[in-house]
Scaffold this active site. Structure first.
Site, short mmCIF file in Angstrom:
data_model
loop_
_atom_site.label_atom_id
_atom_site.label_comp_id
_atom_site.label_asym_id
_atom_site.label_seq_id
_atom_site.Cartn_x
_atom_site.Cartn_y
_atom_site.Cartn_z
N ARG A 86 0.85 -1.20 0.00
CA ARG A 86 0.00 0.00 0.00
C ARG A 86 0.88 1.24 0.00
O ARG A 86 2.00 1.23 0.52
CB ARG A 86 -0.90 0.02 1.24
N TYR A 216 -1.36 -3.53 -7.09
CA TYR A 216 -1.08 -4.35 -5.91
C TYR A 216 -2.14 -4.24 -4.81
O TYR A 216 -2.49 -3.14 -4.36
CB TYR A 216 0.27 -3.98 -5.30
N LYS A 225 -9.64 -2.29 1.57
CA LYS A 225 -9.32 -1.13 2.40
C LYS A 225 -10.14 0.08 1.94
O LYS A 225 -10.56 0.89 2.76
CB LYS A 225 -7.83 -0.82 2.34
N HIS A 245 -10.81 -2.39 11.32
CA HIS A 245 -9.70 -3.22 10.84
C HIS A 245 -9.46 -4.33 11.87
O HIS A 245 -8.51 -4.28 12.63
CB HIS A 245 -8.45 -2.34 10.67
N SER A 267 -1.54 -3.52 10.26
CA SER A 267 -1.15 -4.39 9.15
C SER A 267 0.09 -5.21 9.51
O SER A 267 1.05 -4.69 10.07
CB SER A 267 -0.85 -3.53 7.92
N ALA A 268 0.03 -6.48 9.17
CA ALA A 268 1.13 -7.42 9.41
C ALA A 268 1.51 -7.51 10.89
O ALA A 268 2.69 -7.63 11.23
CB ALA A 268 2.34 -7.10 8.53
N CYS A 269 0.52 -7.43 11.77
CA CYS A 269 0.77 -7.56 13.21
C CYS A 269 0.03 -8.74 13.83
O CYS A 269 -0.12 -8.80 15.04
CB CYS A 269 0.43 -6.26 13.93
N THR A 272 -4.41 -12.40 10.94
CA THR A 272 -4.71 -13.68 10.29
C THR A 272 -4.29 -14.83 11.20
O THR A 272 -5.02 -15.81 11.37
CB THR A 272 -3.99 -13.78 8.93
N ASP A 294 -9.53 -9.79 8.79
CA ASP A 294 -8.99 -8.45 8.52
C ASP A 294 -9.98 -7.32 8.79
O ASP A 294 -9.58 -6.26 9.21
CB ASP A 294 -8.52 -8.37 7.06
N ARG A 385 2.11 -12.19 -0.52
CA ARG A 385 0.79 -12.52 0.05
C ARG A 385 0.13 -13.68 -0.66
O ARG A 385 0.49 -14.03 -1.79
CB ARG A 385 -0.12 -11.30 -0.05
N GLY A 510 -0.01 -20.19 18.46
CA GLY A 510 -0.96 -21.02 19.21
C GLY A 510 -0.97 -20.72 20.70
O GLY A 510 -2.00 -20.79 21.37
P1 GTP Z 1 -2.54 -7.71 7.37
O1 GTP Z 1 -3.02 -8.75 6.42
O2 GTP Z 1 -1.45 -6.86 6.80
O3 GTP Z 1 -3.63 -6.86 7.94
O4 GTP Z 1 -1.74 -8.49 8.55
P2 GTP Z 1 -2.20 -9.37 9.81
O5 GTP Z 1 -2.49 -8.46 10.95
O6 GTP Z 1 -3.24 -10.34 9.42
O7 GTP Z 1 -0.84 -10.15 10.20
P3 GTP Z 1 -0.46 -11.70 10.06
O8 GTP Z 1 -1.28 -12.59 10.94
O9 GTP Z 1 -0.41 -12.04 8.62
O10 GTP Z 1 1.02 -11.69 10.65
C1 GTP Z 1 2.03 -10.87 10.14
C2 GTP Z 1 3.39 -11.40 10.54
O11 GTP Z 1 3.49 -11.47 11.95
C3 GTP Z 1 3.66 -12.80 10.01
O12 GTP Z 1 4.99 -12.87 9.57
C4 GTP Z 1 3.44 -13.67 11.20
O13 GTP Z 1 4.20 -14.85 11.16
C5 GTP Z 1 3.84 -12.77 12.38
N1 GTP Z 1 3.09 -13.11 13.61
C6 GTP Z 1 1.76 -13.31 13.71
N2 GTP Z 1 1.40 -13.65 14.98
C7 GTP Z 1 2.54 -13.66 15.70
C8 GTP Z 1 2.84 -13.93 17.08
O14 GTP Z 1 1.98 -14.26 17.90
N3 GTP Z 1 4.15 -13.81 17.45
C9 GTP Z 1 5.13 -13.47 16.57
N4 GTP Z 1 6.37 -13.37 17.02
N5 GTP Z 1 4.89 -13.21 15.26
C10 GTP Z 1 3.62 -13.29 14.83
C1 SPV Z 2 -3.08 -4.42 5.26
O1 SPV Z 2 -2.10 -3.78 4.85
O2 SPV Z 2 -3.64 -4.16 6.36
C2 SPV Z 2 -3.60 -5.55 4.46
C3 SPV Z 2 -3.02 -5.80 3.14
O3 SPV Z 2 -4.52 -6.22 4.90
S1 SPV Z 2 -3.63 -4.75 1.91
O4 SPV Z 2 -4.86 -5.35 1.36
O5 SPV Z 2 -2.63 -4.65 0.85
O6 SPV Z 2 -3.94 -3.46 2.46
MN MN Z 3 -5.11 -5.57 7.03
#
Ligand code: GTP
Ligand code: SPV
Ligand code: MN
Length: 601
Positions: A86, A216, A225, A245, A267-269, A272, A294, A385, A510
């Site tokens: 993004r 993308y 989004k 979100h 995002s990416a925290c 999922t 999400d 992704r 887990g």
């Molecule tokens: P978006 O799709 O961007 O909104 O991301 P998201 O919030 O769904 O994040 P996602 O679950 O894909 O995790 C993002 C990254 O964080 C991945 O590389 C995971 O492996 C890592 N991650 C997720 N959960 C944990 C956790 O409990 N501990 C650690 N250390 N890493 C984690």
């Molecule tokens: C995020 O960035 O929070 C995502 C991926 O879920 S994207 O759809 O590219 O925004």
């Molecule tokens: Mn997201």
């Protein structure tokens, strides 16, 4: 300049799902007059249509087939190397006044912006096919469901939208033929995929999105989004619901008591991963099911908050995904999946950093170059992704299609914080919970372009997604609380706190079940907690840590509040609120004072 994709000529019975609504037809006609495509492809979403589009994508090298024995009906897509995440700096909220967009959004004047975008879109689809995608967000019988149309010249967008949304007939049915029906107008064109001509523009008052210059994810799957969050949050405030979100999960005890919780992480925290959590052995009989990973759309029913997942697929992060960290995701993406910017290894299998097993001796990286373990670059892009249907998830919640949604017992906020923020704590009440959300912060990730690992305030994980003034958004949260007679309890979590050795103190994934269990206990009124200046904290024995390889020192560090760090944190909250320039509701400013005062007691 990029070679424009050739126009495609569909056989009879494909690409002819023309909607009956005249307002839609008029709009499509206007866009076509401007962009001058070779032909119009009316997407219906049938299997036959999808197979045809996949065959075309393979011909055009938009998709690469991956090993069909290992990953049936799955494909790899490589986006332009300048176009992998993004782009927040090129994302605009175009409201009549700057105040409506507020201090956290890039604002752009609507009339000028339309003019600029129209000149960019002029003749942009010459010689190409213009796809018209009707889609529905939310379960078909949900009062929250919304219809959108996306016009695009990207075949990858069509294939992805078919996974991510309910495409075709169900959307047209819901829309009907009324000229006044509410629906979102989305226009997307790749142009020449040039970052200098990349703009993601939202016109909330017109329920319109125009996105140009990118191919993308969140920039171009306009359902996600752009509609479900930015336009969605604006509509939600006006119409009295919430667009957030957030993941939505169900958690059921061995005795069969079930709760649903939502969680907002940036995002990416970890959304999922948390949504697909598999409890460790010690929690035999506990079951976690996924409603969404999400986005949550929520409404008040009988004084409670109910959530639906507007989406129909997952657009999830690949790096770090493995059978060890997230088996449900691995099973979900084993078939009928599009991988974007992963590496390809020699047997035609896709690969990314953090996948199970040893690193491959050779791969073709996400850019299409040779890669070996000694290469300096990553083989898969950090924001590579998967796009996969929710139905592939073995842990899909049975109520995912329920129109009224699922009742929410707890709201969880969280981010990536190496320090300061404990593993879990609970807000004293709704207003304090809103304060936790409003002041949360997280280290930035590869999901958006720009620096990674910088701590920034990201209220409710909505900083890049709130489509109107953040002060009004905070007020909307406070107001929603007043309508709830049985409000969810509010928590904050941090899976990412690090020890002095720089390593994560908590094993996560887990094992997060242990935290979730405490949250459920609190919702049921029997979990133990101690009062602290920041909220209710579990003491070490309130968390079920049986069979977990963790020493007492780590647990103490994870749950600890360092007063010096918190003085800095409170300062950062105050600075953030000040930076918003007077839009923060008095009630939240007051929460800030109360927090500071509790540290002095
Ligand atoms: P978006 O799709 O961007 O909104 O991301 P998201 O919030 O769904 O994040 P996602 O679950 O894909 O995790 C993002 C990254 O964080 C991945 O590389 C995971 O492996 C890592 N991650 C997720 N959960 C944990 C956790 O409990 N501990 C650690 N250390 N890493 C984690
Ligand atoms: C995020 O960035 O929070 C995502 C991926 O879920 S994207 O759809 O590219 O925004
Ligand atoms: Mn997201």
């Amino acid at each position: 300049m990029r070679n424009p994709a050739p126009a495609i000529v569909p056989p009879n019975g494909i690409g002819d799902a023309k909607p009956g609504n005249q307002a839609v037809l008029d709009w499509v006609h206007d866009v076509a007059t401007l962009t001058e495509p070779e032909n119009i492809f009316w997407c219906g979403g049938s299997d036959r249509e999808n197979e045809f589009l996949i065959a075309e994508s393979l011909k055009q090298n938009v998709l690469i087939k991956v090993n069909p024995k290992k990953f049936p009906r799955s494909y790899l897509h490589r986006s332009d190397p300048n176009d992998v995440a993004r782009v927040e700096q090129f994302t605009f909220v175009c409201t009549p006044t700057k105040e409506e967009a507020g201090p956290t959004n890039n604002w752009s004047e609507p009339r000028e912006t339309y003019t600029k975008l129209r000149s960019l879109l002029k003749e942009a689809m010459r010689g190409r096919t213009m796809f018209v995608i009707p889609y529905l967000m939310g379960p078909p019988d949900s009062p929250l469901a919304k219809v959108g149309f996306e016009i695009t010249d990207s075949i990858y967008v069509v294939l992805s939208m078919r996974i991510m949304t309910r495409m075709g007939e169900t959307a047209l049915k819901r829309l009907g033929s009324q000229s006044k029906a509410e629906w979102n107008r989305g226009v997307h064109s790749l142009l020449d995929v040039n970052p200098n001509r990349r703009f993601i523009c939202h016109f909330p008052q017109d329920n319109t999105i125009i996105s140009v210059g990118s191919g993308y994810g969140g920039n171009v799957l306009l359902s996600k989004k752009c509609l479900a969050l930015r336009i969605g949050s604006y509509l939600a405030c006006k119409q009295g619901w919430m667009a957030e979100h957030m993941l939505i999960l169900g958690v059921e005890s061995p005795e069969g008591r079930k709760h649903y919780v939502v969680a907002a992480f940036p995002s990416a925290c970890g959304k999922t991963n948390f949504a697909m959590l598999i409890p460790p052995k010690h929690f035999k009989g506990w079951k976690v099911t996924t409603v969404g990973d999400d986005i949550a759309w929520m409404q008040v029913r009988n004084g409670r908050l109910y959530a639906v997942n507007p989406e129909n697929g997952y657009f999830g992060v690949l790096p770090g995904t493995s059978y060890k960290s997230n088996p449900n995701a691995m099973k979900s993406i084993a078939h009928d999946t599009i991988y974007t910017n992963a590496a390809l290894i020699d047997d035609g299998e896709v690969w990314w950093e953090g996948k199970d097993g040893a690193r491959p001796p050779h791969a073709i990286d996400w850019r299409g170059n040779d890669w070996t373990p000694s290469s300096k670059e990553k083989a898969a892009h950090p924001n590579s992704r998967f796009t996969t249907p929710i139905r592939n998830n073995p842990a899909l919640d049975p109520d995912v299609e329920k129109g009224e949604g699922v009742p929410i017992s707890a709201i969880i906020f969280g981010g990536r914080r190496s320090d300061t923020v404990p593993l879990v704590y609970q807000a004293f009440d709704w207003a304090h919970g809103v304060y936790l959300g409003a002041t949360m912060a997280s280290e930035t990730t590869a999901a958006a372009t720009g620096a990674v690992g910088r701590v920034r305030r990201d209220p409710m994980a909505m900083l890049p997604f709130c489509g109107y003034n953040i002060g009004d958004y905070f007020q909307h949260w406070l107001d929603m609380g007043k309508r709830l007679t049985r409000p969810p309890l509010i928590f904050n979590v941090n899976w990412f706190r690090k020890g002095t050795d720089g390593k994560f103190l908590w094993s996560g994934f887990g094992e997060n079940m242990r935290v979730l269990k405490w949250i459920v206990d609190r919702c049921e009124g029997h979990g133990g907690a101690v009062q602290s200046p920041i909220g209710w904290l579990p003491s070490p024995h309130d968390l079920d840590l049986a069979d977990l390889d963790i020493d007492h020192k780590c647990v103490a560090e994870l749950l600890g509040i360092d007063h010096e760090e918190w003085q800095k944190e409170i300062g950062a909250h105050e600075k953030f609120f000040k930076s918003l320039g007077g839009v923060v509701p008095e009630e939240l400013l007051d929460q800030s004072k109360q927090l500071a005062a509790r540290f002095k007691e």
